[in-house]
Design an enzyme around this catalytic site. Sequence first.
Site, PDB file in Angstrom:
ATOM      1  N   HIS A  18      26.910 -42.686 -25.009  1.00 34.73           N
ATOM      2  CA  HIS A  18      27.739 -41.637 -25.591  1.00 34.73           C
ATOM      3  C   HIS A  18      27.130 -41.028 -26.843  1.00 34.73           C
ATOM      4  O   HIS A  18      27.264 -39.824 -27.085  1.00 34.73           O
ATOM      5  CB  HIS A  18      29.142 -42.184 -25.865  1.00 34.73           C
ATOM      6  CG  HIS A  18      29.927 -42.427 -24.618  1.00 34.73           C
ATOM      7  ND1 HIS A  18      30.978 -43.325 -24.540  1.00 34.73           N
ATOM      8  CD2 HIS A  18      29.796 -41.894 -23.371  1.00 34.73           C
ATOM      9  CE1 HIS A  18      31.463 -43.326 -23.318  1.00 34.73           C
ATOM     10  NE2 HIS A  18      30.765 -42.473 -22.598  1.00 34.73           N
ATOM     11  N   HIS A  41      29.353 -39.203 -11.787  1.00 32.29           N
ATOM     12  CA  HIS A  41      30.251 -40.349 -11.607  1.00 32.29           C
ATOM     13  C   HIS A  41      31.201 -40.369 -12.810  1.00 32.29           C
ATOM     14  O   HIS A  41      31.081 -41.198 -13.706  1.00 32.29           O
ATOM     15  CB  HIS A  41      29.461 -41.655 -11.520  1.00 32.29           C
ATOM     16  CG  HIS A  41      28.518 -41.708 -10.354  1.00 32.29           C
ATOM     17  ND1 HIS A  41      27.305 -41.043 -10.346  1.00 32.29           N
ATOM     18  CD2 HIS A  41      28.594 -42.342  -9.153  1.00 32.29           C
ATOM     19  CE1 HIS A  41      26.685 -41.264  -9.194  1.00 32.29           C
ATOM     20  NE2 HIS A  41      27.444 -42.051  -8.461  1.00 32.29           N
ATOM     21  N   SER A 103      32.770 -40.230 -20.893  1.00 33.01           N
ATOM     22  CA  SER A 103      31.854 -39.107 -21.083  1.00 33.01           C
ATOM     23  C   SER A 103      32.511 -37.742 -20.861  1.00 33.01           C
ATOM     24  O   SER A 103      32.292 -36.815 -21.656  1.00 33.01           O
ATOM     25  CB  SER A 103      30.646 -39.253 -20.164  1.00 33.01           C
ATOM     26  OG  SER A 103      29.964 -40.465 -20.414  1.00 33.01           O
ATOM     27  N   GLU A 121      33.976 -37.307  -8.882  1.00 37.46           N
ATOM     28  CA  GLU A 121      34.485 -38.677  -8.846  1.00 37.46           C
ATOM     29  C   GLU A 121      34.981 -38.964  -7.428  1.00 37.46           C
ATOM     30  O   GLU A 121      35.839 -38.242  -6.910  1.00 37.46           O
ATOM     31  CB  GLU A 121      35.616 -38.861  -9.857  1.00 37.46           C
ATOM     32  CG  GLU A 121      36.315 -40.203  -9.790  1.00 37.46           C
ATOM     33  CD  GLU A 121      35.340 -41.383  -9.867  1.00 37.46           C
ATOM     34  OE1 GLU A 121      35.400 -42.263  -8.971  1.00 37.46           O
ATOM     35  OE2 GLU A 121      34.530 -41.427 -10.806  1.00 37.46           O
ATOM     36  N   GLY A 147      28.955 -37.584  -6.054  1.00 42.18           N
ATOM     37  CA  GLY A 147      28.277 -36.897  -7.139  1.00 42.18           C
ATOM     38  C   GLY A 147      26.895 -36.398  -6.777  1.00 42.18           C
ATOM     39  O   GLY A 147      26.467 -35.341  -7.260  1.00 42.18           O
ATOM     40  N   ASP A 167      25.514 -41.648 -13.909  1.00 40.27           N
ATOM     41  CA  ASP A 167      25.950 -42.946 -14.442  1.00 40.27           C
ATOM     42  C   ASP A 167      26.748 -43.682 -13.373  1.00 40.27           C
ATOM     43  O   ASP A 167      27.959 -43.834 -13.476  1.00 40.27           O
ATOM     44  CB  ASP A 167      26.799 -42.704 -15.702  1.00 40.27           C
ATOM     45  CG  ASP A 167      27.351 -43.992 -16.287  1.00 40.27           C
ATOM     46  OD1 ASP A 167      26.767 -45.061 -16.034  1.00 40.27           O
ATOM     47  OD2 ASP A 167      28.375 -43.925 -16.991  1.00 40.27           O
TER      48      ASP A 167
END
Length: 283
Positions: A18, A41, A103, A121, A147, A167
Amino acid sequence: MNYRHAFHAGNFGDVLKHVVLMMLVEHLKKKPAPFLYVDTHAGRGRYDLSEAESQRSGEYKGGIGRLLEIPEAALSPELAAYVRLVRECAGAGHSAITAYPGSPLLVARLRRPTDRMVLAETHAKEAQALRGVLGRGRLVSVLETDGYTTLKAQLPPRENRGLVLIDPPYESDQEFDRILAALETAYERWPTGMYCIWYPLTERAGPQRFRRNLERSGIRKVLDATLSVLPDDAAIGMRGAGLVIVNPPWLLDERLAELLPDLHRLLVPDGAGGTTLDWWTAE
């Protein structure tokens, strides 16, 4: 390993991801032209660290929990900005521990009205929760889909500028092969875009194979940053985390060379583990 985010939200790996994500977004904002942010993701967007899953692992205590205990004046500008935004994302009536931002929420707070977000997602409940967290924002799309497929549909973007965050949960080492295949396709479509890939450092062979294959891929300007909280020979699932950044901003490597050791010192008081910063491939 199965990196279920509710168990690991707010841990040292999240902090690393982050903080750097915010740095990349702030770099994009230096130019007035809008940008695209794609999260492959995305997750649910916000995590309650007081819930049983997070409390059982307790990992956030060695991550965001440590930084929240440090006065902002004692933090570097990037870390102070991160801690401040974590507190702001909690909102009225919440604490940073009960409302830790993922995020998508961090980028939603940083982006300008003209900057576009596409958030993928696969899990219906997570996607529904994410829509609830973000609300009906203009130029914000939450897609209940794979994704990696989203990258094919979205790239190259009409904005010509932007950032892709990859991610995944890393349910097996084969995830690294999926990432590389998706990255190669995305890079072919949009070679000037920024790509940021988060990955766990474990005793398994996936990260090493990913590096070898990426070096052979022809993708250039690849910066790798890692932060470990345990020695390399630690017999544990995840001793550290890394970020692979394709097309990083100018001077990011110099700034991370100072910031990473400082972050490690704050998160790991006993000094175990360490940090690395390497160019995997470069022009």
